[in-house]
Design a protein around this motif. Structure first.
Motif, short mmCIF file in Angstrom:
data_model
loop_
_atom_site.label_atom_id
_atom_site.label_comp_id
_atom_site.label_asym_id
_atom_site.label_seq_id
_atom_site.Cartn_x
_atom_site.Cartn_y
_atom_site.Cartn_z
N LEU A 548 -21.08 -3.30 0.76
CA LEU A 548 -21.35 -2.57 2.00
C LEU A 548 -20.15 -1.76 2.47
O LEU A 548 -20.29 -0.62 2.94
CB LEU A 548 -21.79 -3.54 3.10
N TYR A 549 -18.96 -2.39 2.39
CA TYR A 549 -17.78 -1.77 3.03
C TYR A 549 -16.74 -1.25 2.04
O TYR A 549 -15.74 -0.68 2.45
CB TYR A 549 -17.12 -2.79 3.96
N GLY A 550 -16.96 -1.44 0.75
CA GLY A 550 -16.05 -0.91 -0.24
C GLY A 550 -14.98 -1.91 -0.67
O GLY A 550 -14.75 -2.94 -0.04
N HIS A 551 -14.35 -1.59 -1.81
CA HIS A 551 -13.37 -2.51 -2.41
C HIS A 551 -12.09 -2.63 -1.58
O HIS A 551 -11.42 -3.66 -1.62
CB HIS A 551 -13.03 -2.06 -3.83
N GLU A 552 -11.74 -1.59 -0.82
CA GLU A 552 -10.53 -1.69 0.00
C GLU A 552 -10.71 -2.78 1.08
O GLU A 552 -9.81 -3.59 1.29
CB GLU A 552 -10.23 -0.35 0.67
N THR A 553 -11.89 -2.80 1.71
CA THR A 553 -12.16 -3.86 2.68
C THR A 553 -12.22 -5.21 1.99
O THR A 553 -11.70 -6.22 2.50
CB THR A 553 -13.48 -3.57 3.41
N GLY A 554 -12.85 -5.24 0.82
CA GLY A 554 -12.90 -6.50 0.07
C GLY A 554 -11.51 -7.02 -0.27
O GLY A 554 -11.24 -8.23 -0.20
N ASP A 555 -10.61 -6.10 -0.65
CA ASP A 555 -9.24 -6.52 -0.98
C ASP A 555 -8.53 -7.11 0.24
O ASP A 555 -7.82 -8.12 0.14
CB ASP A 555 -8.44 -5.34 -1.52
N ARG A 556 -8.76 -6.51 1.40
CA ARG A 556 -8.10 -7.02 2.60
C ARG A 556 -8.68 -8.39 2.99
O ARG A 556 -7.98 -9.25 3.52
CB ARG A 556 -8.25 -6.02 3.74
N VAL A 557 -9.97 -8.59 2.72
CA VAL A 557 -10.56 -9.92 2.96
C VAL A 557 -9.90 -10.96 2.05
O VAL A 557 -9.56 -12.06 2.48
CB VAL A 557 -12.08 -9.88 2.74
N LEU A 558 -9.74 -10.58 0.78
CA LEU A 558 -9.10 -11.52 -0.16
C LEU A 558 -7.67 -11.84 0.28
O LEU A 558 -7.20 -12.98 0.15
CB LEU A 558 -9.12 -10.94 -1.57
N GLN A 559 -6.93 -10.86 0.76
CA GLN A 559 -5.56 -11.11 1.23
C GLN A 559 -5.55 -12.06 2.42
O GLN A 559 -4.72 -12.97 2.50
CB GLN A 559 -4.90 -9.77 1.60
N GLU A 560 -6.48 -11.87 3.36
CA GLU A 560 -6.53 -12.76 4.52
C GLU A 560 -6.93 -14.18 4.11
O GLU A 560 -6.40 -15.17 4.62
CB GLU A 560 -7.53 -12.21 5.54
N VAL A 561 -7.85 -14.30 3.14
CA VAL A 561 -8.24 -15.63 2.64
C VAL A 561 -7.02 -16.33 2.01
O VAL A 561 -6.79 -17.53 2.21
CB VAL A 561 -9.39 -15.51 1.62
N GLY A 562 -6.22 -15.58 1.26
CA GLY A 562 -5.02 -16.18 0.66
C GLY A 562 -4.06 -16.71 1.72
O GLY A 562 -3.50 -17.80 1.58
N ARG A 563 -3.87 -15.93 2.81
CA ARG A 563 -2.98 -16.39 3.88
C ARG A 563 -3.52 -17.64 4.55
O ARG A 563 -2.78 -18.57 4.87
CB ARG A 563 -2.78 -15.26 4.90
N ARG A 564 -4.83 -17.70 4.78
CA ARG A 564 -5.41 -18.87 5.43
C ARG A 564 -5.33 -20.10 4.53
O ARG A 564 -5.14 -21.23 5.02
CB ARG A 564 -6.87 -18.58 5.81
N LEU A 565 -5.51 -19.91 3.23
CA LEU A 565 -5.38 -21.05 2.31
C LEU A 565 -3.96 -21.62 2.35
O LEU A 565 -3.76 -22.84 2.32
CB LEU A 565 -5.75 -20.63 0.89
N LEU A 566 -2.97 -20.75 2.37
CA LEU A 566 -1.58 -21.22 2.45
C LEU A 566 -1.34 -22.00 3.73
O LEU A 566 -0.62 -23.00 3.75
CB LEU A 566 -0.61 -20.04 2.37
#
Length: 945
Positions: A548-566
């Protein structure tokens, strides 16, 4: 530069043969002085030896007389004691068997005479009929008839016993026994006990020098009294040489060693009446003191005479050797690489030598200038460190490298050399001085202009003719440019390696690093180290976001998930990205709480990732499905480990997403049980359900109730859960602080309630290691005590060995803050941890609690008895109260009491009770009137049913 000097001198000076050894004129003059002084020295020495022998012979006679006088004093004491007992033996109270009256008479006799400690009356079987050491009527334990009692009944004569351990006093004692004749027969044995303290007093009254050691021996050679360390040696035999010598002759002397290892000259005397002995030991140093003093005076006189002679010899030889010694300074300056003015000499040969020294100095100066220029161009310098004077000589190029003047080595610390560099060089130089081997180092230097440079230094030892290291010399080169190039190269290599092992999008470890890390953990776990868990995380509803929102938005979601996991993990945990929307968390080094810890992390991950993610004005939501596997149980390699976690992750997706599943149902059940207990614990903290039970603590000295230990229980739906189940869960869930505060508040409240009911005791509460290490623990405890109005001396905290031994300095600081509140501190479960004696002595403690694992095995396990005795002895030596817990029998209680334990608790006294039952129990057991003493009452009240 030093090697250049050597080369220069070699090219200038002709090679010479080894010189013939010759003696200087000062040596001849010295021998002449000695030859004149030697007769006087020998004569004075002979006179001293003769006077010393006379003085030592007189000292031996005087010491033997002193020993004889001490023997007579001992005999006088023993015979006077026998006379007192003989007077008592004809008392009419014995004839009429009025033992109560005789008990009073005997006590008065002992008190007035001051010759003994107690009077004992025994029958022929050895049974004590009375003992003035205890009150009349006190039951006396049956004991076999002592040897002196048998001799009294067999011979009808008085007997002086050797030293033995008294059955009532439980310490060394000797007795003087006489027969009690009634109707012409020996009816009883009457003895007076004499403690070694009486003989110690006799010895001290003689006023012997403080360094002398005097001892009284009974007829068997056992020590009955001693001036030094009597408690340590009374009751032990004298050493073998002294025993043999005292057996052969009545009086004499010998050189021997005391029981405490002191070399002495011993003088002894034996009594012809009682066959007891007295020995006096004079330390060998004291005997030799006079000799040493005289020798010192003699040596001082000889040294004075010798010194005057040397001065005269030096004055005469100086004139003779002047023409030669005048060339010493120029020669030394040449050897050190410099030059000095050559004095005018009057000897032709000396003038030739002076000319040669001048030529060599000029040539050496030219070579030194050439070498200095080469050093400057190569950033190379040399140094020489004289170990005798501490002076450091350097080349001009070395001072240019450092940008400042170079002080002595000790002054370089923190100035020219950083502390780390100074310590590195100091260790290397000490090793070179010790072994003679050189060193090769690289270290940092503080340049005179304020920046730091790197240098490479080599050093070697300089030895004298005897092979002793007298100096160090070496070279130093500026390698700053090379070091900077090496560091830039390493930084580039590190960046390349980091890029190869990390995900470029999130910065998390990639598959390669995850696989390598897990392989190491699996290998360690298979060797017996702690295992761990792997969490396989897949994001739910991530693909629609990409679509829906493109790979750039998807990449930023993945980055935020990584920070929350840490944020959901510990520092030692690993969070990585396998690819796409798949992440893993590796929890290493987990043993007992691995399943619960994995569940807690999984729950936190679910809660954190499920929170909305804001990207600019957009809000998106994803959730994780987590599969958990653990190693080494579920996998022998990394691929299998990830595969099992992947299967569990699919089970989580099938169960409704935004959840986690373990690989096996059994582990799932355990995790659910732990979560259930945590939930029940949280509910109990909010809505009630926690209860304190109290187990009595008894004073073993008098059998009285003095305190209670508060034990926490969790009650839920009629089920009582013990602290062994929910405390670890509380610690993992971060609830231990709230739980500990609840216990402290409730214990203070209960203490106030009991005070209103007339019950005043000390309440002990247990403190978890995690709670103990909290920074605000002492302050929180102080606030609770202040708010409750409780007397802090009525509160005691119990901490385990593991809590205080993990960080001794921090534990001492915390305990001191607690002690400043007035609260008592007990070390719980002592003997099961790893305390050292040096650490234990530094802790501000009031009590040691012997772990119940030892107490419960006292009756059947010798090792447990030995450990318990050692702990009690350690506590007494440190002046700490000793508390035994887990007592389940009378024999265990009596064992602890007999060995000096102060307090006790256990099911033999009472199980832990709720507050109301505790008060009822106290009134029932202690409220009734009784004339029994404490111990009889304890045995009757708590006799096993």
């Amino acid at each position: 530069m030093n090697s250049s000097y050597k080369a220069a001198l070699t090219s200038i000076l002709p090679r010479s043969t080894s010189p013939v050894s010759q003696w200087p004129v000062r040596t001849f003059l010295m021998w002449l002085v000695l030859a004149c002084l030697m007769p006087g020295i020998l004569g004075a020495s002979g006179l001293f030896i003769y006077q010393y022998q006379l003085a030592r012979t007189q000292q031996e006679k005087d010491t033997v007389r002193t020993a004889r006088a001490l023997v007579q004093a001992v005999d006088n004491h023993l015979l006077r004691a026998r006379a007192v007992v003989q007077v008592l033996s004809v008392s009419d109270a014995l004839v009429t068997r009025d033992f109560a009256r005789f008990h009073q008479q005997a006590r008065q006799a002992v008190s007035l005479s001051g010759l003994g400690t107690n009077i004992v009356l025994r029958n022929e079987g050895g049974q004590q009929l009375l003992n003035t050491a205890v009150e009349y009527g006190t039951p006396l334990h049956a004991q076999p008839a002592p040897q002196q009692v048998k001799e009294v009944f067999a011979t009808g004569e008085s007997v002086i016993s050797p030293v033995f351990i008294g059955p009532v006093l439980k310490r060394p004692v000797m007795s003087v026994d006489v027969p009690v004749i009634i109707g012409g027969k020996v009816a009883y044995d009457l003895g007076v006990g004499i403690l070694p303290a009486h003989f110690n007093s006799l010895l001290k009254e003689q006023g012997l020098p403080s360094g002398w050691i005097a001892a009284v021996f009974d007829k068997t050679g056992t020590i009955a009294g001693r001036t030094h360390s009597p408690d340590q040696f009374i009751g032990r035999k004298a050493n073998t040489p002294l025993l043999q010598s005292m057996a052969k002759s009545r009086e004499g002397s010998l050189e021997t060693t005391t029981l405490d290892g002191l070399e002495v000259l011993s003088f002894y005397s034996r009594s012809p009446v009682t066959n007891w002995r007295v020995a006096i030991g004079i330390p060998r140093q004291a005997v030799q003191g006079t000799l040493l003093h005289t020798l010192s005076l003699l040596a001082l006189g000889v040294a004075t005479l010798f010194g005057i002679s040397l001065v005269l010899a030096r004055f005469m030889s100086q004139r003779i050797a002047h023409s030669v010694s005048a060339l010493t300074a120029p020669a030394v300056a040449l050897g050190n690489g410099g030059s000095a003015p050559i004095p005018k000499v009057h000897i032709k040969e000396a003038a030739k030598v002076a000319f040669a020294i001048g030529r060599a100095a000029k040539l050496l100066q030219e070579r030194a200038l050439e070498l200095a220029e080469a050093h400057r161009l190569a950033k190379f310098g040399t140094w020489y460190w004289d170990l005798t004077t501490g002076a450091v000589r350097t080349s001009d190029s070395l001072r240019e490298i450092y940008g400042r003047e170079i002080p002595s080595f000790s002054d370089m610390r923190g100035t020219i050399l950083p502390v780390e560099s100074w310590e590195q060089i100091d260790a290397a130089t000490q090793r070179t001085i010790r072994t003679g081997k050189g060193y090769d180092l690289e270290f940092q230097v503080n340049h005179g202009r304020g920046h730091t440079i790197w240098v490479h230094a080599r050093g070697e030892a300089v030895r004298n003719e005897k092979g002793e290291v007298i100096a160090l010399r070496g070279m130093t080169q500026d390698i700053t440019e090379r070091k900077h190039a090496e560091m830039q190269l390493r930084a580039s290599e590190e960046k390349l390696r980091n890029a190869a092992l990390h995900d470029p999008l999130t910065g998390l470890p990639n598959r390669a690093l995850i696989m390598d890390y897990c392989e190491r953990l699996l290998a360690a776990a298979q060797r017996g180290h702690a295992g761990g868990a792997l969490l396989f995380i897949d994001l739910d509803r991530f693909k629609p976001i990409n679509d829906l929102y493109g790979h750039e938005t998807g990449d930023r979601v993945l980055q935020e998930v990584g920070r929350r996991l840490l944020a959901c993990t510990r520092q030692e945990d690993l969070v990585g990205r396998l690819g796409g929307d798949e992440f893993v968390i590796v929890l290493p080094h987990m043993s007992g709480g691995v399943y619960h810890r994995a569940a807690v992390v999984a729950r936190h991950v679910v809660a954190s990732i499920s929170e909305p993610i804001h990207i600019n004005a957009l809000e998106v939501s994803v959730s994780p499905s987590i599969g958990i596997s653990y190693f080494p149980e579920h996998a022998a390699n990394v691929s299998t480990l990830i595969h099992t976690a992947d299967l569990a992750m699919y089970q989580a997706k099938q169960s409704g997403r935004a959840s986690y599943q373990f690989y096996t149902p059994e582990l799932d059940r355990r995790a659910e049980e732990a979560l259930s207990v945590e939930t029940r614990l949280r509910n109990a903290l909010k809505h009630g359900g926690l209860t304190l039970y109290y187990q009595p603590v008894i004073d073993l000295k008098n059998g009285k109730l003095i305190g209670a230990e508060a034990l926490l229980c969790l009650t839920d739906d009629g089920e009582v859960i013990g602290p062994d189940r929910f405390i670890p869960i509380a610690e993992s869930a971060g609830l231990i602080g709230q739980l500990g505060e609840w216990v402290a508040v409730e214990a203070c409240r209960q203490h106030a309630a009991w005070l209103r009911q007339g019950l005043r005791i000390v309440i002990a509460i247990n403190v978890s290691p995690l709670q103990f290490r909290q920074r605000t623990f002492a302050e929180t405890l102080g606030s609770i005590i202040t708010e409750s109005g409780m007397d802090p001396t009525c509160l005691e905290i119990e901490v385990t060995e593991s809590a205080v031994m993990e960080n001794i300095d921090e534990a001492v600081e915390i305990l001191n803050r607690i002690k400043s509140l007035g609260v008592r501190v007990a070390l719980d479960d002592f003997g099961t941890g790893y305390s050292s004696l040096s650490s234990l002595t530094s802790l501000p403690l009031d009590k040691l609690k012997v772990d119940q694992s030892f107490v419960r095995r006292i009756e059947r396990d010798q090792a447990s008895r030995t450990v318990t005795e050692a702990i009690i002895g350690l506590g007494r030596s440190l002046r700490l109260s000793v508390h035994g817990e887990g007592i389940e029998s009378e024999d265990a209680m009596l064992f602890l009491e007999a060995h000096g334990c102060n307090q006790a608790q256990g099911y033999w006294f009472s199980r832990p009770l709720p507050p109301a039952e505790f008060v009822h129990w106290h009134h029932h057991q202690w409220g009734r009137d009784t004339n029994m003493d404490g111990w009889e009452r304890v045995r009757q009240i708590w006799a096993p049913k």
